[in-house]
Each structure stands twice: as C-alpha cells, then as structure tokens.
Design an enzyme around this catalytic site. Structure first.
Site, mmCIF file in Angstrom:
data_model
loop_
_atom_site.group_PDB
_atom_site.id
_atom_site.type_symbol
_atom_site.label_atom_id
_atom_site.label_comp_id
_atom_site.label_asym_id
_atom_site.label_seq_id
_atom_site.Cartn_x
_atom_site.Cartn_y
_atom_site.Cartn_z
ATOM 1 N N TYR A 295 0.878 -1.237 -0.076
ATOM 2 C CA TYR A 295 0.006 -0.071 -0.098
ATOM 3 C C TYR A 295 0.978 1.320 -0.001
ATOM 4 C CZ TYR A 295 -3.646 3.086 1.822
ATOM 5 O OH TYR A 295 -4.569 4.140 1.928
ATOM 6 N N LYS B 44 0.996 4.089 -2.988
ATOM 7 C CA LYS B 44 0.603 5.208 -2.670
ATOM 8 C C LYS B 44 1.706 6.469 -2.891
ATOM 9 C CE LYS B 44 -3.673 5.170 -1.196
ATOM 10 N NZ LYS B 44 -4.894 5.639 -2.389
#
Length: 306
Positions: free
Chosen positions: A166, A170
């Site tokens: 993640y 991001k």
C-alpha cells in the site's frame, strides 16, 4: 470569503460507493458538479463487484437535487475506464475533475506477504490512477482545463508497518502527480495529491473508537474541494484529518561536494551529517534540480582548484 462552487463542471470520483469517495461525490454534487460515481462494489481486499454501491450514492445525490450517474468499472481495466470516461462525455460533454480515490488493502508484514497481494494493491492504486488519468487526459487537453486529485497516504509518505504494498503504491501516485503536473501545465491541468486520515472500512479495527469518531471522512473533504477547484494549486500534497490540514514536501538538502576520488565513499561517510543537514533545503521544481545542484557544486569545486 468566496464560496468554492463547481457549477457547470463534471467530476469523476472513483471508489465512491462508500467512505471517503462517497463524501467526495456528495460534496462535489452539493456544490453544483455533475458527478459520475464509480465503484467496483467489491470487498475491502478487492474481491467481487456490483454497481449497487455506486447506484446508492447516485440515488442520494439525486434525492438532494443533484445530477449523477453510476459506473461499476474496475479501475484496473483500461478498456472499462475508457468506457467510463466516454459515459461521462456522452452524458455531459466534458470532464473537469478526476478524483482518484479507488483502492484496496491487503495488509501483512513484508516477510509474510504474497507477491500476488503486493502486485494487486499496486495495480489498483497506481495503475488504476494511471488508467483514469490517461483516459481523461485528452479531454482535459482539448478543453484546456482539468483538475486531478490523487489519493496518497501517510503510509507512502512516511511508512507504516504491514503496508509495504500500500505504501509503495501510494508514494508512486505522488511521483505520477509530480510529472503530470509538469506536463499538464500548458493545458491548465492541475494535478495534486491528498493524504487523508479518515475512519473508513479500511481503518476499522485499527484505531480506538474515540479516535475513529474524530476522523470522520467528511473532515477530509475540504482539502479535496480546494485541490479540485478552479483556484487549485498544482504539485501540492495536502494532508487532512479530523479538521486539521498540513502540506507535505519532498525536499532536497544543499549537501556537500566530495569529488570522485578513490576515497569518495569514506569522505561521504565522514560528512554524512552535513549531507543530511536540512538547513536551506528546498522543494525542487523538477527532477533536473538535483543534477543542477550536483553539477553546480562540482563546477564550483573545480573553479577553486584551478
């Protein structure tokens, strides 16, 4: 104080069937935008799919007197994304705003994470955002106007245990934002990033109830509205949560010159504190600033020794 309005504008919000995306879609519609509400309708880890979540938000918007349409495409499917964008064009003839909000979680420590889970999270967050940007880009170029909001995260900017996939995805959105903002400048396309701290189904079970209560998704929305508005800056990372707002920057220190001799590594190790010194650091306007700084130090050193 002038109100931020979006009358006559068209917005696409991905992952808008619930949580933060739903709040984004509702806020844009309440301020006059026509909104395409996209949501795959899958589970938190990206499984399954149904347009019902998106349609429910569309129904909310219409009940409030707004105009909206639903779309259930996966942002990982470029053909589906292109069809989504065409759906908005067919309905309203333009696209002014793209809010890249769609995402999934497959948290696990890196040692225990399957690479398929790493790859899928990157595919949804990074490639999903890239697919959507690519599909709206020619329309924004043609109308000489566009506002794109990426959704980054403190997990990418600063790291978070168990979120290597993640966090990587991001932070990659920030890199995409940096370059697209440069390439979009001549067409009045502003590209920014939002780093939200909000209680959504992604954060349930991760925080105490009192903290979750303070982190209502709606508290993040003002930052999105600022970044999506005609008056928006570009190449900006806004952080938002619980009514607080900050800016994050990727900076470059002044550093030192040690040359290219055989002992360069030893000299660097000895002067590492000076390299890391954040006095007079700057926010580069493009990647070329690093090379310019380094070559400048080399030329200055050469002129001293000549």
């Amino acid at each position: 104080m002038q109100a931020l309005t979006f009358e006559g504008q068209v917005a696409i919000v991905t992952g808008a069937g619930g949580g933060l995306g739903r709040e984004h879609a509702l806020a844009l519609a309440q301020r006059g935008a026509k909104v395409l509400v996209n949501d795959l309708g899958g589970s938190l880890d990206g499984l399954g799919g149904s347009v019902s979540a998106a349609q429910a938000v569309v129904n909310e918007i219409k009940a409030l007197g707004g105009e909206a349409i639903a779309n259930g495409a996966s942002v990982t499917d470029f053909a589906g994304v292109q069809a989504m964008v065409q759906q908005a064009m067919d309905a309203w003839g333009r696209i002014d705003i793209l809010v890249n909000n769609a995402g999934i979680l497959r948290d696990k420590s890196f040692a225990k994470m399957e690479m398929d889970d790493f790859r899928l999270v990157v595919e949804v967050h990074l490639m999903g955002a890239a697919n959507c940007c690519k599909a709206v880009w020619p329309h924004m170029q043609a109308q000489n106007y566009g506002r794109i909001v990426m959704t980054t995260s403190s997990s990418g900017l600063y790291g978070n245990f168990g979120q290597s996939n993640y966090g990587a995805a991001k932070m990659a959105q920030v890199g995409l934002m940096q370059t697209l903002s440069i390439e979009g400048a001549k067409h009045n396309i502003h590209v920014n990033a939002l780093a939200p701290t909000a209680a959504t189904r992604m954060t349930e079970g991760l925080m105490p109830e009192a903290v979750l209560a303070a982190l209502k998704p709606a508290a993040v929305v003002p930052a999105m509205l600022v970044l999506a508005h005609a008056s928006a800056p570009t190449r900006t990372i806004l952080c938002a949560g619980a009514g607080g707002f900050e800016a994050a920057h990727i900076t470059l220190t002044q550093g030192v010159y040690v040359g290219t001799g055989a002992d360069a590594a030893e000299q660097l190790a000895e002067q590492l504190g000076a390299v890391l010194d954040r006095s007079n650091e700057k926010v580069p306007q493009s990647g070329s600033a690093q090379g310019q700084l380094e070559v400048g130090k080399a030329m200055a050193a050469r002129s001293v020794t000549v």
